[in-house]
Design a protein around this motif. Sequence first.
Motif, mmCIF file in Angstrom:
data_model
loop_
_atom_site.group_PDB
_atom_site.id
_atom_site.type_symbol
_atom_site.label_atom_id
_atom_site.label_comp_id
_atom_site.label_asym_id
_atom_site.label_seq_id
_atom_site.Cartn_x
_atom_site.Cartn_y
_atom_site.Cartn_z
ATOM 1 N N GLU A 1 0.775 -1.306 -0.038
ATOM 2 C CA GLU A 1 -0.040 -0.070 -0.110
ATOM 3 C C GLU A 1 1.033 1.249 -0.166
ATOM 4 O O GLU A 1 0.573 2.123 -0.563
ATOM 5 C CB GLU A 1 -0.753 0.119 1.139
ATOM 6 N N LEU A 2 1.779 1.233 0.938
ATOM 7 C CA LEU A 2 2.842 2.526 1.045
ATOM 8 C C LEU A 2 3.387 2.604 -0.181
ATOM 9 O O LEU A 2 3.667 4.079 -0.751
ATOM 10 C CB LEU A 2 3.616 2.322 2.167
ATOM 11 N N ILE A 3 4.118 1.606 -0.856
ATOM 12 C CA ILE A 3 4.667 1.706 -1.957
ATOM 13 C C ILE A 3 3.973 2.154 -3.323
ATOM 14 O O ILE A 3 4.250 3.182 -3.997
ATOM 15 C CB ILE A 3 5.331 0.419 -2.666
ATOM 16 N N LYS A 4 2.702 1.831 -3.501
ATOM 17 C CA LYS A 4 1.683 2.123 -4.526
ATOM 18 C C LYS A 4 1.501 3.597 -4.163
ATOM 19 O O LYS A 4 1.400 4.477 -5.160
ATOM 20 C CB LYS A 4 0.361 1.449 -4.173
ATOM 21 N N GLN A 5 1.092 4.044 -2.962
ATOM 22 C CA GLN A 5 0.934 5.500 -2.796
ATOM 23 C C GLN A 5 1.935 6.332 -3.394
ATOM 24 O O GLN A 5 1.814 7.352 -3.899
ATOM 25 C CB GLN A 5 0.583 5.722 -1.337
ATOM 26 N N ASP B 1 -2.174 -12.850 -12.436
ATOM 27 C CA ASP B 1 -2.738 -11.707 -13.506
ATOM 28 C C ASP B 1 -2.211 -10.426 -13.134
ATOM 29 O O ASP B 1 -2.350 -9.711 -11.792
ATOM 30 C CB ASP B 1 -4.306 -11.671 -13.175
ATOM 31 N N ASP B 2 -1.262 -9.900 -13.997
ATOM 32 C CA ASP B 2 -0.872 -8.566 -13.740
ATOM 33 C C ASP B 2 -1.397 -7.361 -14.603
ATOM 34 O O ASP B 2 -1.198 -6.282 -14.684
ATOM 35 C CB ASP B 2 0.564 -8.460 -14.218
ATOM 36 N N THR B 3 -2.891 -7.594 -14.844
ATOM 37 C CA THR B 3 -3.500 -6.545 -15.532
ATOM 38 C C THR B 3 -3.913 -5.369 -14.919
ATOM 39 O O THR B 3 -4.058 -4.452 -15.484
ATOM 40 C CB THR B 3 -4.836 -7.202 -16.370
ATOM 41 N N GLN B 4 -3.894 -5.509 -13.412
ATOM 42 C CA GLN B 4 -4.202 -4.225 -12.579
ATOM 43 C C GLN B 4 -2.998 -3.819 -11.884
ATOM 44 O O GLN B 4 -3.202 -3.019 -11.132
ATOM 45 C CB GLN B 4 -5.265 -4.563 -11.826
ATOM 46 N N VAL B 5 -1.743 -4.074 -12.268
ATOM 47 C CA VAL B 5 -0.609 -3.619 -11.612
ATOM 48 C C VAL B 5 -0.120 -2.362 -12.175
ATOM 49 O O VAL B 5 -0.446 -1.923 -13.411
ATOM 50 C CB VAL B 5 0.534 -4.510 -11.880
ATOM 51 N N LEU B 6 0.278 -1.453 -11.338
ATOM 52 C CA LEU B 6 0.714 0.007 -11.697
ATOM 53 C C LEU B 6 1.812 -0.105 -12.693
ATOM 54 O O LEU B 6 2.782 -0.810 -12.575
ATOM 55 C CB LEU B 6 1.229 0.834 -10.478
ATOM 56 N N PRO B 7 1.395 0.276 -13.908
ATOM 57 C CA PRO B 7 2.586 0.371 -14.988
ATOM 58 C C PRO B 7 3.625 1.135 -14.758
ATOM 59 O O PRO B 7 4.694 0.812 -15.139
ATOM 60 C CB PRO B 7 1.686 1.080 -16.174
ATOM 61 N N GLU B 8 3.472 2.206 -13.859
ATOM 62 C CA GLU B 8 4.813 3.004 -13.297
ATOM 63 C C GLU B 8 5.822 2.068 -12.631
ATOM 64 O O GLU B 8 6.894 2.483 -12.429
ATOM 65 C CB GLU B 8 4.249 4.132 -12.379
ATOM 66 N N LEU B 9 5.525 0.728 -11.838
ATOM 67 C CA LEU B 9 6.307 0.229 -11.334
ATOM 68 C C LEU B 9 7.673 -0.195 -12.305
ATOM 69 O O LEU B 9 8.720 -0.452 -11.691
ATOM 70 C CB LEU B 9 5.578 -1.200 -10.888
ATOM 71 N N LYS B 10 7.390 -0.309 -13.456
ATOM 72 C CA LYS B 10 8.479 -0.822 -14.461
ATOM 73 C C LYS B 10 9.528 0.176 -14.329
ATOM 74 O O LYS B 10 10.781 -0.204 -14.851
ATOM 75 C CB LYS B 10 7.844 -0.948 -15.841
ATOM 76 N N SER B 11 9.445 1.581 -14.023
ATOM 77 C CA SER B 11 10.098 2.530 -14.229
ATOM 78 C C SER B 11 10.779 2.838 -12.995
ATOM 79 O O SER B 11 11.589 3.821 -12.636
ATOM 80 C CB SER B 11 9.651 3.919 -14.918
ATOM 81 N N VAL C 1 4.522 5.646 -5.408
ATOM 82 C CA VAL C 1 4.650 5.659 -6.751
ATOM 83 C C VAL C 1 3.690 6.589 -7.450
ATOM 84 O O VAL C 1 4.103 7.389 -8.268
ATOM 85 C CB VAL C 1 4.550 4.188 -7.386
ATOM 86 N N GLU C 2 2.457 6.712 -6.881
ATOM 87 C CA GLU C 2 1.432 7.267 -7.623
ATOM 88 C C GLU C 2 1.600 8.782 -7.195
ATOM 89 O O GLU C 2 1.300 9.799 -8.214
ATOM 90 C CB GLU C 2 0.093 6.978 -6.901
ATOM 91 N N GLU C 3 2.466 9.202 -6.122
ATOM 92 C CA GLU C 3 2.975 10.552 -5.950
ATOM 93 C C GLU C 3 3.920 11.111 -6.976
ATOM 94 O O GLU C 3 4.499 12.062 -6.809
ATOM 95 C CB GLU C 3 3.232 10.767 -4.534
ATOM 96 N N GLY C 4 4.792 9.932 -7.567
ATOM 97 C CA GLY C 4 5.759 10.489 -8.650
ATOM 98 C C GLY C 4 7.028 9.913 -8.092
ATOM 99 O O GLY C 4 8.093 10.181 -8.740
ATOM 100 N N TYR C 5 7.105 9.200 -6.969
ATOM 101 C CA TYR C 5 8.528 8.700 -6.788
ATOM 102 C C TYR C 5 8.889 7.317 -7.379
ATOM 103 O O TYR C 5 8.057 6.567 -7.573
ATOM 104 C CB TYR C 5 8.660 8.415 -5.089
ATOM 105 N N ARG C 6 10.054 7.182 -7.704
ATOM 106 C CA ARG C 6 10.591 6.072 -8.633
ATOM 107 C C ARG C 6 11.750 5.371 -7.866
ATOM 108 O O ARG C 6 12.213 4.272 -8.366
ATOM 109 C CB ARG C 6 10.990 6.564 -9.950
ATOM 110 N N GLU C 7 12.444 6.047 -6.940
ATOM 111 C CA GLU C 7 13.515 5.280 -6.283
ATOM 112 C C GLU C 7 13.330 4.989 -5.116
ATOM 113 O O GLU C 7 13.070 5.716 -3.899
ATOM 114 C CB GLU C 7 14.924 6.282 -6.300
#
Length: 375
Positions: A114-118, A173-183, A120-126
Amino acid sequence: MNILIAMDSFKGSVSSLEAGTAVKQGIEDAGLVAEATILPVADGGEGTVEAFIDQTQGQLKSAEVTGPFGEKVQAVYGIEGKKVILEVAATSGITMVPKNKLDPWLATSYGLGELIKQLVEEGYREFIIGLGGSATNDAGFGMLQALGYRFKTKNGKVANRDICEMKHIEIVDDTQVLPELKSCRFVIASDVINPLCGNKGATAVFGPQKGVKETEVKEIDQLLAHFAQVTADYLKEDFAGKEGAGAAGGLGFAILAYLKGVIEPGFQLLAKEKNLAEEVAKADLLITGEGRLDAQSVMGKVPSALAKMAQDKPLIVLAGSVSEDVGQCNKHGIDAFFPIIRQIASEEETLKKETTIESIRQTAEQLFRFYQKMK
């Protein structure tokens, strides 16, 4: 005289910074005139966030997430520029749970996801993630579901986050995974080199301290092995045997496999980030410490890691308690160690923050009173 105070946290009691401050106060109370520098350290467990953020322009923040048994907790994390520092101990830590309430079948890493998702959605990548002090043995099953992964039976039923569900899953099933995780880039701060499964795996080695009964080890290990096989079929690569896959009840496996993370020894990662070698070079004496000092402390934990950096400089360890085999530490660069417990008391009383701080302060004061006499 320059003294470097580099204390680890005393798990479930005081932070690295609080322990270091108590040592410095003890030195001052002894009347010693010295330049004492506090530099909090950690090896990936409790206190990692604070140690990374100390003396930087970074900030400590918190967010509400799901705790190890579904309760809501406030998880503290650090932001330094574009980098995020997290620790599992803040989302699903073993110190959050009374010993008699530990349950490996229900404990979940969902809150970390949950924390990682939040973030990532705020724009953090590292991300730097400290993996010490986890109450979970779910191989990151919960964390991955919070990030959008759905694990299904061959009939398409979606599993919940309890580990007993693992035996039924066949599809990722990865269809609902945040696409930003790849970056995103994930660095694991951990000294654990154990694989996910087997006699040296997460369940066999670390499971008992998380509530795994001896009769349950094989069954839970098989569940994790099945999860690892499903993962290998999905990713076309087997991560179960990788060094560090068994860290934090298998969270290392999930981050290595699904998030393409890398592992670095926690203390070495922190030392590099904080230029610790330069501080050691300036010091005449080093003081470190942790909640319990034993023979395992020479296996890459803070005291022995600092001893390697100190080389010929004197190193003193203040410990909450010591084991019968602790004398081995003297053979690995620790010149002297001092337990701080001053009286017989209940575990609850002994671990109280104010008790621990005062015990550290008094031990440091008496040590440096004697030191001045011997000069």
